[in-house]
Scaffold this active site. Structure first.
Site, PDB file in Angstrom:
ATOM      1  N   CYS A 151       0.766  -1.197   0.031  1.00 31.05           N
ATOM      2  CA  CYS A 151       0.160  -0.042  -0.034  1.00 31.05           C
ATOM      3  C   CYS A 151       0.957   1.202   0.142  1.00 31.05           C
ATOM      4  O   CYS A 151       1.820   1.289   0.733  1.00 31.05           O
ATOM      5  CB  CYS A 151      -0.710   0.175   1.218  1.00 31.05           C
ATOM      6  N   CYS A 167       0.592   4.744   6.816  1.00 32.75           N
ATOM      7  CA  CYS A 167      -0.138   4.555   8.211  1.00 32.75           C
ATOM      8  C   CYS A 167       0.691   3.700   9.257  1.00 32.75           C
ATOM      9  O   CYS A 167       1.177   2.648   8.853  1.00 32.75           O
ATOM     10  CB  CYS A 167      -1.455   3.839   8.013  1.00 32.75           C
ATOM     11  N   CYS A 184       0.199   0.087  10.288  1.00 36.04           N
ATOM     12  CA  CYS A 184      -0.434  -1.092   9.422  1.00 36.04           C
ATOM     13  C   CYS A 184       0.644  -1.792   8.709  1.00 36.04           C
ATOM     14  O   CYS A 184       1.641  -1.301   8.113  1.00 36.04           O
ATOM     15  CB  CYS A 184      -1.092  -0.327   8.191  1.00 36.04           C
ATOM     16  N   CYS A 188     -17.274  -8.618   4.890  1.00 31.95           N
ATOM     17  CA  CYS A 188     -16.390  -7.464   4.769  1.00 31.95           C
ATOM     18  C   CYS A 188     -15.178  -7.548   3.732  1.00 31.95           C
ATOM     19  O   CYS A 188     -14.201  -8.196   4.391  1.00 31.95           O
ATOM     20  CB  CYS A 188     -16.116  -6.613   6.031  1.00 31.95           C
ATOM     21  N   CYS A 229     -19.803  -5.477   2.887  1.00 32.76           N
ATOM     22  CA  CYS A 229     -19.252  -4.299   3.201  1.00 32.76           C
ATOM     23  C   CYS A 229     -17.751  -4.102   2.414  1.00 32.76           C
ATOM     24  O   CYS A 229     -17.313  -5.145   2.120  1.00 32.76           O
ATOM     25  CB  CYS A 229     -18.979  -4.364   4.764  1.00 32.76           C
ATOM     26  N   CYS A 250     -19.536   2.795   8.138  1.00 33.79           N
ATOM     27  CA  CYS A 250     -18.949   1.918   9.229  1.00 33.79           C
ATOM     28  C   CYS A 250     -17.613   2.711   9.638  1.00 33.79           C
ATOM     29  O   CYS A 250     -16.795   2.974   8.540  1.00 33.79           O
ATOM     30  CB  CYS A 250     -18.606   0.457   8.826  1.00 33.79           C
ATOM     31  N   ARG A 291     -18.463  -2.310  17.342  1.00 30.60           N
ATOM     32  CA  ARG A 291     -17.918  -3.639  17.164  1.00 30.60           C
ATOM     33  C   ARG A 291     -16.488  -3.762  17.956  1.00 30.60           C
ATOM     34  O   ARG A 291     -15.772  -2.996  17.893  1.00 30.60           O
ATOM     35  CB  ARG A 291     -17.594  -3.755  15.658  1.00 30.60           C
TER      36      ARG A 291
HETATM   37  N1  SAM Z   1      -6.867   0.716   2.935  1.00 34.26           N
HETATM   38  C1  SAM Z   1      -8.125   0.894   3.542  1.00 34.26           C
HETATM   39  C2  SAM Z   1      -8.139   2.042   4.670  1.00 34.26           C
HETATM   40  O1  SAM Z   1      -7.090   2.198   5.029  1.00 34.26           O
HETATM   41  O2  SAM Z   1      -9.306   2.668   4.581  1.00 34.26           O
HETATM   42  C3  SAM Z   1      -8.731  -0.145   4.114  1.00 34.26           C
HETATM   43  C4  SAM Z   1      -8.150  -1.487   4.864  1.00 34.26           C
HETATM   44  S1  SAM Z   1      -7.328  -0.599   6.448  1.00 34.26           S
HETATM   45  C5  SAM Z   1      -6.328  -2.164   6.708  1.00 34.26           C
HETATM   46  C6  SAM Z   1      -8.615  -0.920   7.536  1.00 34.26           C
HETATM   47  C7  SAM Z   1      -8.285  -0.605   9.013  1.00 34.26           C
HETATM   48  O3  SAM Z   1      -7.548  -1.614   9.626  1.00 34.26           O
HETATM   49  C8  SAM Z   1      -7.585   0.865   9.513  1.00 34.26           C
HETATM   50  O4  SAM Z   1      -8.190   1.907   9.117  1.00 34.26           O
HETATM   51  C9  SAM Z   1      -7.298   0.377  10.873  1.00 34.26           C
HETATM   52  O5  SAM Z   1      -8.212   1.016  11.559  1.00 34.26           O
HETATM   53  C10 SAM Z   1      -7.229  -1.042  10.928  1.00 34.26           C
HETATM   54  N2  SAM Z   1      -5.742  -1.519  11.064  1.00 34.26           N
HETATM   55  C11 SAM Z   1      -4.839  -1.755  10.429  1.00 34.26           C
HETATM   56  N3  SAM Z   1      -3.744  -2.351  11.007  1.00 34.26           N
HETATM   57  C12 SAM Z   1      -3.968  -2.468  12.273  1.00 34.26           C
HETATM   58  C13 SAM Z   1      -3.345  -2.812  13.336  1.00 34.26           C
HETATM   59  N4  SAM Z   1      -2.222  -3.234  13.199  1.00 34.26           N
HETATM   60  N5  SAM Z   1      -4.105  -2.920  14.527  1.00 34.26           N
HETATM   61  C14 SAM Z   1      -5.327  -2.512  14.551  1.00 34.26           C
HETATM   62  N6  SAM Z   1      -6.058  -1.944  13.691  1.00 34.26           N
HETATM   63  C15 SAM Z   1      -5.478  -2.078  12.336  1.00 34.26           C
HETATM   64  C1  DTB Z   2     -11.799  -2.211  10.906  1.00 33.96           C
HETATM   65  O1  DTB Z   2     -11.977  -1.333  11.773  1.00 33.96           O
HETATM   66  N1  DTB Z   2     -10.881  -3.209  11.536  1.00 33.96           N
HETATM   67  C2  DTB Z   2     -10.673  -4.246  10.386  1.00 33.96           C
HETATM   68  C3  DTB Z   2     -11.521  -3.869   9.348  1.00 33.96           C
HETATM   69  N2  DTB Z   2     -12.276  -2.705   9.936  1.00 33.96           N
HETATM   70  C4  DTB Z   2     -11.294  -3.784   8.059  1.00 33.96           C
HETATM   71  C5  DTB Z   2      -9.358  -4.562  10.325  1.00 33.96           C
HETATM   72  C6  DTB Z   2      -8.333  -4.850  11.219  1.00 33.96           C
HETATM   73  C7  DTB Z   2      -7.064  -5.202  10.588  1.00 33.96           C
HETATM   74  C8  DTB Z   2      -6.182  -5.569  11.719  1.00 33.96           C
HETATM   75  C9  DTB Z   2      -4.708  -5.694  10.968  1.00 33.96           C
HETATM   76  C10 DTB Z   2      -4.571  -6.867   9.977  1.00 33.96           C
HETATM   77  O2  DTB Z   2      -5.214  -7.819  10.019  1.00 33.96           O
HETATM   78  O3  DTB Z   2      -4.221  -6.538   8.801  1.00 33.96           O
HETATM   79 FE1  SF4 Z   3      -3.104   1.176   3.193  1.00 31.71          FE
HETATM   80 FE2  SF4 Z   3      -2.997  -0.168   5.585  1.00 31.71          FE
HETATM   81 FE3  SF4 Z   3      -3.310   2.595   5.513  1.00 31.71          FE
HETATM   82 FE4  SF4 Z   3      -5.122   1.110   4.632  1.00 31.71          FE
HETATM   83  S1  SF4 Z   3      -4.649   1.412   6.661  1.00 31.71           S
HETATM   84  S2  SF4 Z   3      -4.467   2.962   3.589  1.00 31.71           S
HETATM   85  S3  SF4 Z   3      -4.221  -0.510   3.918  1.00 31.71           S
HETATM   86  S4  SF4 Z   3      -1.494   1.340   4.870  1.00 31.71           S
END
Ligand code: SAM
Ligand code: DTB
Ligand code: SF4
Length: 327
Positions: A49, A53, A56, A93, A125, A185, A257
């Site tokens: 990506c 973030c 992430c 989702c 979703c 959401c 959630r």
């Molecule tokens: N790329 C899209 C975005 O950022 O909206 C969708 C996928 S992103 C992985 C969705 C959500 O996963 C993020 O907004 C964040 O709240 C959650 N997330 C990602 N990494 C995480 C982590 N290590 N621990 C907890 N939540 C996480």
């Molecule tokens: C949300 O708030 N939590 C989910 C879903 N929306 C997309 C994602 C959690 C991701 C946790 C890290 C991972 O598994 O990559």
């Molecule tokens: Fe990309 Fe992860 Fe950020 Fe979503 S949360 S925009 S997957 S780096």
């Protein structure tokens, strides 16, 4: 009603007993108190990506365990969705590691997938990053019901965790989502080194939306090796419970959630979260890339608590009545 940070802090700081009591009153009035919405997550495009973030594992800026996978074909996603349905999930989702939704064949493929999952009679979703009103409208037209787009934290702290996009861009997508007639959401993450006021600032943003989000995922940070947050400690349980209860009080009609981080929560902590008004979880051994509790263990836990899976439409009936159970 517009909530000030002070008003929210007053709720959050109540004695734990009173806070949970207040959350319970709202929960019993607006929701099915024994119902838990079960959502299955599926990553349909993984890793690489462009965003940075800091939490992430899918960001291309960090070296993590995640292996890049290109967009999954409809057939494969459909198999996963069918399986999820047999194990009780009512919402499917799909998540993609995009900065924003691409306007090309890849989006056409997602639309085809959305339509196919919708035809299974599951609630669809998507969480695909930022998108325009036109894209949101096409997604809705294909049968998508809900769009997940998290604000993640307060506007102030946001700049410290993401530099490649702004809070305002996030809000812009949420406006497009709402305008296209999709449900929202939106929630966030706790345990990223933010202050309690940052957490309450996030709740303030969400609660002051009109209409409020339909569901609010509260994630506990999963500190993934290779990300800048790898060394952070897991969030304090009582702070997490307070956050959940405050979200329930501020947003009576939303599904709250209990999201990422449940592998680090024992049953007692999860029970406290349900007592505080959580009424939805992600079901399935994996979230997007990281582990989630085993599906069977979760189903056993819910049975032990006497809670049952609900179809989202049932929850909506409660919302409309607003007097589900006399308290
Ligand atoms: N790329 C899209 C975005 O950022 O909206 C969708 C996928 S992103 C992985 C969705 C959500 O996963 C993020 O907004 C964040 O709240 C959650 N997330 C990602 N990494 C995480 C982590 N290590 N621990 C907890 N939540 C996480
Ligand atoms: C949300 O708030 N939590 C989910 C879903 N929306 C997309 C994602 C959690 C991701 C946790 C890290 C991972 O598994 O990559
Ligand atoms: Fe990309 Fe992860 Fe950020 Fe979503 S949360 S925009 S997957 S780096």
């Amino acid at each position: 009603m517009t909530y000030t940070l002070e008003a929210i802090r007053e709720i959050y700081d109540l004695p734990l007993t009173t806070l949970i009591f207040r959350a319970q009153q709202i929960h019993h009035r607006y929701q099915d108190p024994a119902g838990v919405q079960l959502c299955q997550l599926q990553s349909i495009k993984t890793g690489a990506c462009a965003e940075d973030c800091k939490y992430c594992p899918q960001s291309s800026k960090y070296d993590t365990f995640v292996e890049t996978e290109k967009l999954m074909e409809t057939e494969r996603v459909l198999e996963m969705a069918k399986y999820a349905k047999t194990t009780g999930a009512s919402r499917f989702c799909m998540g993609a590691s995009w900065r924003d939704v691409p306007s090309n064949r890849q989006f056409d493929s997602v639309l085809e997938t959305v339509k196919a999952v919708h035809d299974l009679n599951m609630e669809v979703c998507c969480t695909l990053g930022m998108m325009t009103l036109e894209q949101a409208t096409r997604l809705k037209g294909a049968g998508c019901k809900v769009y997940n787009h998290n604000l993640d934290t307060s506007p102030e702290f946001y700049k410290q965790i993401i530099t490649t996009r702004t809070y305002e861009e996030r809000l812009e997508t949420l406006r497009n989502v709402r305008q296209a007639g999709l449900e929202i959401c939106s929630g966030g993450i706790v345990g990223m080194g933010e202050t309690i006021d940052d957490r309450l600032g996030l709740l303030q943003q969400l609660a002051n939306m009109d209409p409020q989000p339909d569901s609010v995922p509260i994630n506990a940070l999963i500190a993934v090796k290779g990300t800048p947050m790898e060394d952070l400690e897991f969030v304090d349980s009582i702070e997490f419970v307070r956050m959940t209860a405050t979200a329930r009080i501020l947003m009576p009609k939303a599904m709250v959630r209990l999201s990422a981080g449940r592998t680090k929560m024992n049953e007692e902590m999860q029970a406290l979260c349900f007592l505080a008004g959580a009424n939805s979880i992600f079901l399935g051994d994996k979230l997007l890339t990281t582990a989630n509790p085993e599906k069977n263990k979760d189903l056993q836990m819910l049975e032990k608590f006497g809670l049952h899976a609900v179809a989202p439409d049932v929850c909506r009936e409660y919302h409309v009545r607003g007097d589900a159970v006399n308290v």
